[in-house]
Design a protein around this motif. Structure first.
Motif, PDB file in Angstrom:
ATOM      1  N   TYR A  72       0.826  -1.208   0.000  1.00 57.32           N
ATOM      2  CA  TYR A  72       0.000   0.000   0.000  1.00 57.32           C
ATOM      3  C   TYR A  72       0.866   1.267   0.000  1.00 57.32           C
ATOM      4  CZ  TYR A  72      -4.504  -2.326   0.847  1.00 57.32           C
ATOM      5  OH  TYR A  72      -5.646  -3.068   0.723  1.00 57.32           O
ATOM      6  N   VAL A  73       1.904   1.277   0.814  1.00 56.58           N
ATOM      7  CA  VAL A  73       2.776   2.451   0.888  1.00 56.58           C
ATOM      8  C   VAL A  73       3.521   2.641  -0.437  1.00 56.58           C
ATOM      9  CG1 VAL A  73       4.839   3.411   1.984  1.00 56.58           C
ATOM     10  CG2 VAL A  73       3.054   2.379   3.391  1.00 56.58           C
ATOM     11  N   ALA A  74       4.059   1.557  -0.985  1.00 56.54           N
ATOM     12  CA  ALA A  74       4.814   1.649  -2.237  1.00 56.54           C
ATOM     13  C   ALA A  74       3.930   2.191  -3.359  1.00 56.54           C
ATOM     14  CB  ALA A  74       5.371   0.279  -2.610  1.00 56.54           C
ATOM     15  N   GLU A  75       2.693   1.747  -3.414  1.00 56.38           N
ATOM     16  CA  GLU A  75       1.769   2.215  -4.451  1.00 56.38           C
ATOM     17  C   GLU A  75       1.519   3.721  -4.312  1.00 56.38           C
ATOM     18  OE1 GLU A  75      -2.510   0.740  -6.153  1.00 56.38           O
ATOM     19  OE2 GLU A  75      -2.371   1.109  -3.987  1.00 56.38           O
ATOM     20  N   ALA A  76       1.265   4.170  -3.085  1.00 56.29           N
ATOM     21  CA  ALA A  76       0.993   5.584  -2.853  1.00 56.29           C
ATOM     22  C   ALA A  76       2.228   6.442  -3.116  1.00 56.29           C
ATOM     23  CB  ALA A  76       0.500   5.793  -1.422  1.00 56.29           C
ATOM     24  N   VAL A  77       3.400   5.956  -2.729  1.00 55.77           N
ATOM     25  CA  VAL A  77       4.639   6.705  -2.937  1.00 55.77           C
ATOM     26  C   VAL A  77       4.910   6.889  -4.427  1.00 55.77           C
ATOM     27  CG1 VAL A  77       7.169   6.535  -2.769  1.00 55.77           C
ATOM     28  CG2 VAL A  77       5.746   6.166  -0.747  1.00 55.77           C
ATOM     29  N   GLU A  78       4.755   5.836  -5.214  1.00 56.17           N
ATOM     30  CA  GLU A  78       4.979   5.949  -6.652  1.00 56.17           C
ATOM     31  C   GLU A  78       3.975   6.899  -7.297  1.00 56.17           C
ATOM     32  OE1 GLU A  78       7.531   4.858  -8.355  1.00 56.17           O
ATOM     33  OE2 GLU A  78       8.319   4.048  -6.478  1.00 56.17           O
ATOM     34  N   LEU A  79       2.754   6.884  -6.819  1.00 60.38           N
ATOM     35  CA  LEU A  79       1.724   7.782  -7.336  1.00 60.38           C
ATOM     36  C   LEU A  79       2.093   9.231  -7.029  1.00 60.38           C
ATOM     37  CD1 LEU A  79      -1.077   7.759  -8.725  1.00 60.38           C
ATOM     38  CD2 LEU A  79      -2.093   7.704  -6.443  1.00 60.38           C
ATOM     39  N   LEU A  80       2.543   9.483  -5.817  1.00 60.38           N
ATOM     40  CA  LEU A  80       2.929  10.842  -5.427  1.00 60.38           C
ATOM     41  C   LEU A  80       4.190  11.298  -6.156  1.00 60.38           C
ATOM     42  CD1 LEU A  80       2.368  10.636  -1.566  1.00 60.38           C
ATOM     43  CD2 LEU A  80       1.134  12.140  -3.150  1.00 60.38           C
ATOM     44  N   LYS A 122      32.408  14.990   4.142  1.00 64.01           N
ATOM     45  CA  LYS A 122      32.005  16.249   4.780  1.00 64.01           C
ATOM     46  C   LYS A 122      31.184  15.993   6.038  1.00 64.01           C
ATOM     47  CE  LYS A 122      29.120  20.339   3.948  1.00 64.01           C
ATOM     48  NZ  LYS A 122      28.276  21.052   2.946  1.00 64.01           N
ATOM     49  N   HIS A 123      30.244  15.053   5.954  1.00 59.42           N
ATOM     50  CA  HIS A 123      29.341  14.794   7.073  1.00 59.42           C
ATOM     51  C   HIS A 123      29.808  13.642   7.959  1.00 59.42           C
ATOM     52  CE1 HIS A 123      26.223  17.530   5.522  1.00 59.42           C
ATOM     53  NE2 HIS A 123      26.565  17.092   4.328  1.00 59.42           N
ATOM     54  N   LYS A 124      30.836  12.899   7.501  1.00 59.27           N
ATOM     55  CA  LYS A 124      31.372  11.771   8.258  1.00 59.27           C
ATOM     56  C   LYS A 124      30.316  10.687   8.515  1.00 59.27           C
ATOM     57  CE  LYS A 124      35.138  14.199   8.611  1.00 59.27           C
ATOM     58  NZ  LYS A 124      36.263  13.941   7.665  1.00 59.27           N
ATOM     59  N   LYS A 125      29.495  10.432   7.519  1.00 57.77           N
ATOM     60  CA  LYS A 125      28.482   9.381   7.644  1.00 57.77           C
ATOM     61  C   LYS A 125      28.029   8.952   6.252  1.00 57.77           C
ATOM     62  CE  LYS A 125      25.675  12.006   9.977  1.00 57.77           C
ATOM     63  NZ  LYS A 125      24.484  12.536  10.714  1.00 57.77           N
ATOM     64  N   HIS A 126      27.342   7.809   6.187  1.00 53.19           N
ATOM     65  CA  HIS A 126      26.802   7.320   4.933  1.00 53.19           C
ATOM     66  C   HIS A 126      25.457   7.972   4.662  1.00 53.19           C
ATOM     67  CE1 HIS A 126      29.737   4.203   5.994  1.00 53.19           C
ATOM     68  NE2 HIS A 126      29.778   3.903   4.707  1.00 53.19           N
ATOM     69  N   GLY A 127      25.203   8.247   3.394  1.00 50.52           N
ATOM     70  CA  GLY A 127      23.926   8.863   3.071  1.00 50.52           C
ATOM     71  C   GLY A 127      23.759   9.080   1.575  1.00 50.52           C
ATOM     72  N   MET A 128      22.682   9.789   1.229  1.00 50.83           N
ATOM     73  CA  MET A 128      22.355  10.112  -0.158  1.00 50.83           C
ATOM     74  C   MET A 128      22.328  11.634  -0.305  1.00 50.83           C
ATOM     75  SD  MET A 128      21.987   7.098  -1.502  1.00 50.83           S
ATOM     76  CE  MET A 128      21.142   7.346  -3.076  1.00 50.83           C
ATOM     77  N   ALA A 143      13.305  19.275  -5.279  1.00 45.48           N
ATOM     78  CA  ALA A 143      14.326  18.396  -4.708  1.00 45.48           C
ATOM     79  C   ALA A 143      14.791  17.441  -5.793  1.00 45.48           C
ATOM     80  CB  ALA A 143      13.781  17.628  -3.509  1.00 45.48           C
ATOM     81  N   SER A 144      16.077  17.227  -5.869  1.00 43.58           N
ATOM     82  CA  SER A 144      16.658  16.429  -6.945  1.00 43.58           C
ATOM     83  C   SER A 144      16.552  14.935  -6.677  1.00 43.58           C
ATOM     84  CB  SER A 144      18.133  16.788  -7.106  1.00 43.58           C
ATOM     85  OG  SER A 144      18.891  16.210  -6.046  1.00 43.58           O
ATOM     86  N   PRO A 145      16.789  14.118  -7.704  1.00 40.35           N
ATOM     87  CA  PRO A 145      16.989  12.686  -7.459  1.00 40.35           C
ATOM     88  C   PRO A 145      18.185  12.497  -6.528  1.00 40.35           C
ATOM     89  CG  PRO A 145      16.621  13.102  -9.793  1.00 40.35           C
ATOM     90  CD  PRO A 145      16.795  14.443  -9.145  1.00 40.35           C
ATOM     91  N   ALA A 146      18.203  11.398  -5.804  1.00 41.64           N
ATOM     92  CA  ALA A 146      19.260  11.158  -4.818  1.00 41.64           C
ATOM     93  C   ALA A 146      20.475  10.504  -5.466  1.00 41.64           C
ATOM     94  CB  ALA A 146      18.734  10.268  -3.695  1.00 41.64           C
ATOM     95  N   LEU A 147      21.647  11.003  -5.107  1.00 41.18           N
ATOM     96  CA  LEU A 147      22.913  10.438  -5.553  1.00 41.18           C
ATOM     97  C   LEU A 147      23.690   9.934  -4.334  1.00 41.18           C
ATOM     98  CD1 LEU A 147      24.095  13.109  -8.167  1.00 41.18           C
ATOM     99  CD2 LEU A 147      23.174  10.833  -8.641  1.00 41.18           C
ATOM    100  N   ARG A 237      15.184   3.347  -3.774  1.00 38.36           N
ATOM    101  CA  ARG A 237      13.857   3.879  -3.467  1.00 38.36           C
ATOM    102  C   ARG A 237      13.896   5.299  -2.922  1.00 38.36           C
ATOM    103  NH1 ARG A 237      10.705   1.409   0.507  1.00 38.36           N
ATOM    104  NH2 ARG A 237       8.961   2.441  -0.539  1.00 38.36           N
ATOM    105  N   VAL A 238      15.088   5.806  -2.633  1.00 36.78           N
ATOM    106  CA  VAL A 238      15.198   7.109  -1.970  1.00 36.78           C
ATOM    107  C   VAL A 238      14.640   8.230  -2.832  1.00 36.78           C
ATOM    108  CG1 VAL A 238      16.789   8.787  -0.977  1.00 36.78           C
ATOM    109  CG2 VAL A 238      17.169   6.344  -0.619  1.00 36.78           C
ATOM    110  N   THR A 239      14.932   8.222  -4.121  1.00 36.09           N
ATOM    111  CA  THR A 239      14.428   9.284  -5.001  1.00 36.09           C
ATOM    112  C   THR A 239      12.913   9.343  -4.990  1.00 36.09           C
ATOM    113  OG1 THR A 239      16.363   9.240  -6.475  1.00 36.09           O
ATOM    114  CG2 THR A 239      14.305  10.075  -7.401  1.00 36.09           C
ATOM    115  N   SER A 240      12.257   8.194  -5.068  1.00 32.05           N
ATOM    116  CA  SER A 240      10.788   8.165  -5.054  1.00 32.05           C
ATOM    117  C   SER A 240      10.248   8.715  -3.731  1.00 32.05           C
ATOM    118  CB  SER A 240      10.280   6.735  -5.268  1.00 32.05           C
ATOM    119  OG  SER A 240      10.590   6.285  -6.563  1.00 32.05           O
ATOM    120  N   LEU A 241      10.896   8.382  -2.618  1.00 29.90           N
ATOM    121  CA  LEU A 241      10.456   8.871  -1.317  1.00 29.90           C
ATOM    122  C   LEU A 241      10.591  10.388  -1.226  1.00 29.90           C
ATOM    123  CD1 LEU A 241      12.000   6.114   0.970  1.00 29.90           C
ATOM    124  CD2 LEU A 241       9.571   6.473   0.528  1.00 29.90           C
TER     125      LEU A 241
END
Length: 255
Positions: A72-80, A122-128, A143-147, A237-241
């Protein structure tokens, strides 16, 4: 599992907006029956995005299985996500503004030391890495796609075509020192140690800092959705979120 009532600090307009989109989507699919109504599916999605609740907790609270909650969440996220503005659309909106603010932010992820492409020195941690455009009042525009987090801000802006798009549209953009060498219409502060700068350069940097400080409001708006403060999903999935959160924010702020 114990179940308790909880609240979500999201405007009712966001719930109505998502409910209407899900209702239309179900009509287009010809869906006859589901465990949750469009309104309840929208509420489940908002609970996940805003509070970051895992699917097991959401399923228990809404009386559905973990897999169903995920679906349900995945469907709504893709729609948004499909409703979020593109960079060109954001540039058209920005063309009516005096200028725009550009900044990059890191969305933390649960990765280990071996995942070097996702590690931000720069942030000393893992992330996007996500690039943000805001208007002169600090309101989130795009907001851009996540890299991967190892990508530097100026490189990310170039890869997304932000600098080229803003320059072609003649939109002045204010950014921090991370965008040195960007060129085009991007304005950055003078580099160098404070004691080596002239009084005029120091004055320019102070004025620049005051202007671009408002972009932090846009970053805070994005991260007010707690799921983005510590992502535990696949990086694909980060870009879609991010785009889903952007679409919800813009829809609710316009109402």
């Amino acid at each position: 599992m114990l179940v308790y009532p909880s609240g979500i600090d999201v405007s009712s307009s966001a719930l109505r907006f998502l409910s209407a989109k899900l209702r239309r989507h179900r009509r287009e699919l010809g869906t006859r029956w589901r465990r949750l109504s469009p309104g309840r599916q929208a509420l489940l999605t908002l609970a996940h995005l805003r509070n970051g609740h895992p699917y097991a907790q959401l399923g228990a609270g809404f009386g559905v299985g973990t897999t169903t909650a995920y679906r349900y969440v995945a469907e709504a996220v893709e729609l948004l996500a499909a409703l979020a503005p593109t960079l060109k659309e954001a540039a058209r909106t920005a063309s009516a503004k005096a200028f725009v603010l550009l900044d990059g932010t890191l969305l933390p992820i649960d990765r280990i030391a071996a995942d070097r492409p996702f590690y931000s020195g720069k942030h000393k941690k893992h992330g996007m890495n996500v690039q943000i455009l805001a208007d002169p009042s600090g309101r989130l525009l795009w907001a851009s796609p996540a890299l991967p987090g190892a990508v530097h801000d100026v490189r990310a802006a170039r890869e997304h075509g932000v600098i080229r798009t803003l320059t072609n549209a003649g939109i002045t953009c204010w950014a921090d020192k991370g965008y040195q060498g960007a060129g085009g219409t991007v304005r950055v502060p003078y580099r160098g140690r404070r004691e080596t700068l002239s009084q005029g350069q120091k004055a320019v940097n102070r004025s620049h800092a005051k202007i671009r400080a408002l972009v932090e409001q846009a970053v805070a708006t994005l991260k007010s959705w707690r799921l983005l403060r510590k992502l535990r999903c696949s990086t694909t999935r980060v870009t879609s979120l991010v785009r889903a959160v952007l679409a919800l924010h813009l829809a609710s702020s316009d109402r």
